[in-house]
Design a protein around this motif. Structure first.
Motif, PDB file in Angstrom:
ATOM      1  N   ASP A   1       0.831  -1.207   0.000  1.00 33.07           N
ATOM      2  CA  ASP A   1       0.000   0.000   0.000  1.00 33.07           C
ATOM      3  C   ASP A   1       0.866   1.259   0.000  1.00 33.07           C
ATOM      4  N   PHE A   2       0.629   2.124  -0.970  1.00 35.41           N
ATOM      5  CA  PHE A   2       1.269   3.435  -1.090  1.00 35.41           C
ATOM      6  C   PHE A   2       2.793   3.339  -1.183  1.00 35.41           C
ATOM      7  N   THR A   3       3.281   2.233  -1.748  1.00 33.39           N
ATOM      8  CA  THR A   3       4.706   2.138  -2.035  1.00 33.39           C
ATOM      9  C   THR A   3       4.966   2.638  -3.449  1.00 33.39           C
ATOM     10  N   ALA A   4       6.231   2.920  -3.738  1.00 32.80           N
ATOM     11  CA  ALA A   4       6.598   3.455  -5.051  1.00 32.80           C
ATOM     12  C   ALA A   4       7.508   2.475  -5.781  1.00 32.80           C
ATOM     13  N   SER A   5       7.414   2.457  -7.097  1.00 38.14           N
ATOM     14  CA  SER A   5       8.259   1.590  -7.909  1.00 38.14           C
ATOM     15  C   SER A   5       9.690   2.121  -7.931  1.00 38.14           C
ATOM     16  N   ARG A   6      10.635   1.203  -8.030  1.00 39.30           N
ATOM     17  CA  ARG A   6      12.047   1.592  -8.109  1.00 39.30           C
ATOM     18  C   ARG A   6      12.510   1.779  -9.546  1.00 39.30           C
ATOM     19  N   HIS A   7      11.621   1.554 -10.513  1.00 43.54           N
ATOM     20  CA  HIS A   7      11.999   1.623 -11.912  1.00 43.54           C
ATOM     21  C   HIS A   7      11.607   2.983 -12.514  1.00 43.54           C
TER      22      HIS A   7
END
Length: 281
Positions: free
Chosen positions: A78-84
């Motif tokens: 939840d509400f995490t961001a992609s590292r790409h």
């Protein structure tokens, strides 16, 4: 009262074209008596409402997946961001595209018809909202891995998004300038000093031509071996491909209809123009 003006169609022939709102009896090809045929067009809705609804949906839906709101990918994400970086680039391109469409609807487009059948909003929203969710789910998935990390031979083929967006916007502005505010005047569109409008020399609907390559795509080679990474590879390719194909087919149908309309209405219409693809279609 149930047949308000927008849903009424009057014709001189049952199978003929509907009379225009600005037609007057004296100008019609009738004698001292005339028979008009009435047709109920069904429930109507304004073009502006349809456009705003079908364009706002994909913008909001995509952002829900991008920000990974709860109940989409599981509590741990939840509400995490992609590292790409490519995931953030895709979100930026997608958002810019639909924000541009919304602003054009409000400030650029001038519609020759005020309404369309109510059923169209369900068809259009199913297309735009459905494909937006399908693509966004995979592109923003926590386990998403760009193709290059799985198979270095897979070379992403990036579209020139800004070129297409600017070309599409230039055509919309050129079409707007052909029709004075509050009128339904139709004129033959011609190229202007803007180089993006020079495509009018070859096609009748260059806005659709610029719109056709609007979605990102890549050409993956046959994978030589299973992906060594412990996460799935993929970028929602089937969704993107099908979205592109369906969109192009629909725009080709619209372009052919507008092209035939131009030919019927203007005897001096440039004969070398094609509907959407120069010299082909």
């Amino acid at each position: 009262p149930q047949w308000y003006p927008a849903r009424q169609s009057l014709r001189l022939d049952p199978k003929g074209r509907s009379l225009k709102d600005e037609d007057v009896l004296q100008s019609l090809p009738v004698g001292t008596t005339a028979t008009f045929y009435f047709r109920d067009l069904g429930a109507q809705i304004s073009w502006v409402t349809v456009f705003l609804t079908e364009y706002a949906g994909p913008l909001l839906i995509y952002l829900l997946f991008y920000f990974r709101v709860p109940f989409l990918y599981g509590p741990r994400y939840d509400f995490t961001a992609s590292r790409h970086p490519v995931v953030h680039l895709a979100c930026g391109c997608h958002s810019f595209h639909y924000i541009k469409r919304l602003l054009e609807t409000l400030f650029v487009h001038r519609f020759s018809h005020g309404t369309m059948p109510l059923r169209n909003i369900f068809k259009n929203c199913t297309y735009y909202w459905g494909f937006a969710a399908w693509m966004a789910y995979y592109i923003n998935h926590p386990l998403y891995t760009p193709p290059g990390e799985c198979h270095p031979q897979g070379v992403p083929v990036s579209r020139p998004p800004q070129f297409c967006q600017l070309g599409n916007f230039s055509i919309h502005v050129a079409l707007r300038n052909l029709r004075p505010a509050g009128s339904k005047t139709r004129k033959i569109p011609y190229p202007t000093r803007n180089p993006f409008t020079w495509l009018f020399l070859l096609v009748s609907c260059p806005n659709y031509t610029y719109e056709s390559p609007r979605v990102p795509c890549r050409v993956p080679p046959p994978p030589p071996a299973p992906c060594p990474l412990p996460v799935p590879c993929g970028d929602g390719g089937p969704a993107v491909a099908l979205f592109s194909l369906v969109g192009f087919v629909q725009m080709a149908i619209w372009a052919q209809g507008k092209h035939r309309s131009y030919l019927r209405e203007f005897r001096d219409y440039p004969p070398l123009r094609s509907p959407i693809v120069p010299f082909l279609l």
